[in-house]
Scaffold this motif. Structure first.
Motif, PDB file in Angstrom:
ATOM      1  N   ASN A  43      26.252 -18.772  69.775  1.00 54.53           N
ATOM      2  CA  ASN A  43      25.205 -19.528  69.085  1.00 54.53           C
ATOM      3  C   ASN A  43      25.276 -21.013  69.429  1.00 54.53           C
ATOM      4  N   ARG A  53      22.383 -23.157  71.183  1.00 53.22           N
ATOM      5  CA  ARG A  53      21.882 -24.354  70.496  1.00 53.22           C
ATOM      6  C   ARG A  53      21.931 -25.559  71.450  1.00 53.22           C
ATOM      7  N   TYR A  73      19.508 -13.084  74.542  1.00 52.16           N
ATOM      8  CA  TYR A  73      19.801 -13.643  73.214  1.00 52.16           C
ATOM      9  C   TYR A  73      18.488 -13.668  72.470  1.00 52.16           C
ATOM     10  N   GLN A 102      22.299 -13.054  65.056  1.00 50.02           N
ATOM     11  CA  GLN A 102      21.789 -14.007  66.047  1.00 50.02           C
ATOM     12  C   GLN A 102      20.286 -14.234  65.872  1.00 50.02           C
ATOM     13  N   LEU A 133      18.934 -17.967  65.441  1.00 47.29           N
ATOM     14  CA  LEU A 133      17.894 -18.544  66.283  1.00 47.29           C
ATOM     15  C   LEU A 133      16.746 -19.081  65.422  1.00 47.29           C
TER      16      LEU A 133
END
Length: 192
Positions: free
Chosen positions: A67, A71, A88, A94, A98
Motif C-alpha cells: 500500500n 501510495r 493492485y 487493498q 485504495l
C-alpha cells in the motif's frame, strides 16, 4: 483525459498488452505493482529493502508495504491526472486502502475493467507462451491452478466493484485492436 482505472483479469487475458495500449490512448501511466516493487528494490528505497526481505524469504509482501509503495507511486506527477493500475488491488483490504488514498485527495476511481477470457483459451495461450519463452514449469496443471487461485481471489473484488457500479467486464479474447476498442467503448460512459 483524466481517468483513474483498475485493470483485473486472469493470467493470459492480455492485461499487460491492453494496459500499455490504454495508457497510450488515454494519456495516463500504466502502473504495475510488479514494476513498482522492482523499482523500489533496484533503487534500494526503505520500502524496497522491506519488500526484499519478504521476497527473499519467499513470502508475500505485506499489504502495509504494498500500500505504501502504491501510495508513493500515485503521488508522482505523471499520475496526477489519472492512472491505470494493473495488479493492485488484490485483496478486499487493498480495495478499501485504495479508496481511502483517493478520497483523501478528493479523487475517485472512474472504472474497474475486468478482462474476461475462456479458461481453455487462456490455457492454450499460456502453454504457447511457455513454449516460446522456454518456461518448462508452466505446465497445464500449474496454469490451471493459477487460474483457480485468480478466480478465488478476484471474484470478491469484482463483486465489490460491481456493487459500487464501477465494474466493466470486457471479453479479452480476440485481436488486439478489437479488444482495445471493446474496452474503450465499455469505458466511455464512465469517463464522461
Amino acid at each position: 483525459m483524466s481517468a483513474r482505472l483498475v485493470l483485473l483479469g486472469p493470467p493470459g487475458a492480455g492485461k499487460g498488452t491492453q494496459a500499455a495500449r490504454l495508457s497510450d490512448r488515454l494519456g495516463i501511466p500504466a502502473i504495475s505493482t510488479g514494476d513498482i516493487f522492482r523499482a523500489n528494490v533496484a533503487e534500494q528505497t526503505e520500502l524496497g529493502k522491506r519488500a526484499q526481505r519478504y521476497m527473499d524469504a519467499g513470502e508475500y509482501v505485506p499489504d502495509e508495504v504494498t500500500n505504501a509503495m502504491v501510495r508513493d507511486r500515485l503521488a508522482q506527477p505523471d499520475a496526477a491526472d489519472g492512472f491505470l493500475l494493473d495488479g493492485y488491488p488484490r485483496t478486499a483490504d487493498q480495495v478499501d486502502e485504495l479508496e481511502g488514498m483517493l478520497s483523501a485527495d478528493g479523487q475517485r476511481l472512474h472504472a474497474v475493467v475486468e478482462l474476461t477470457a475462456d479458461t481453455d483459451e487462456v490455457v492454450t495461450r499460456l502453454l504457447k507462451r511457455a513454449e516460446e519463452q522456454g518456461r518448462p514449469d508452466d505446465t497445464e496443471v500449474v496454469i490451471r491452478r493459477r487460474l483457480e487461485v485468480y478466480a478465488e481471489q478476484t471474484a470478491p473484488l469484482a463483486a465489490t466493484y460491481a456493487a459500487r457500479g464501477l465494474l466493466v467486464q470486457v471479453d479479452g479474447i480476440g485481436g488486439l485492436d478489437e479488444v482495445t476498442e471493446r474496452i474503450m467503448t465499455a469505458l466511455a460512459p464512465h469517463l464522461n
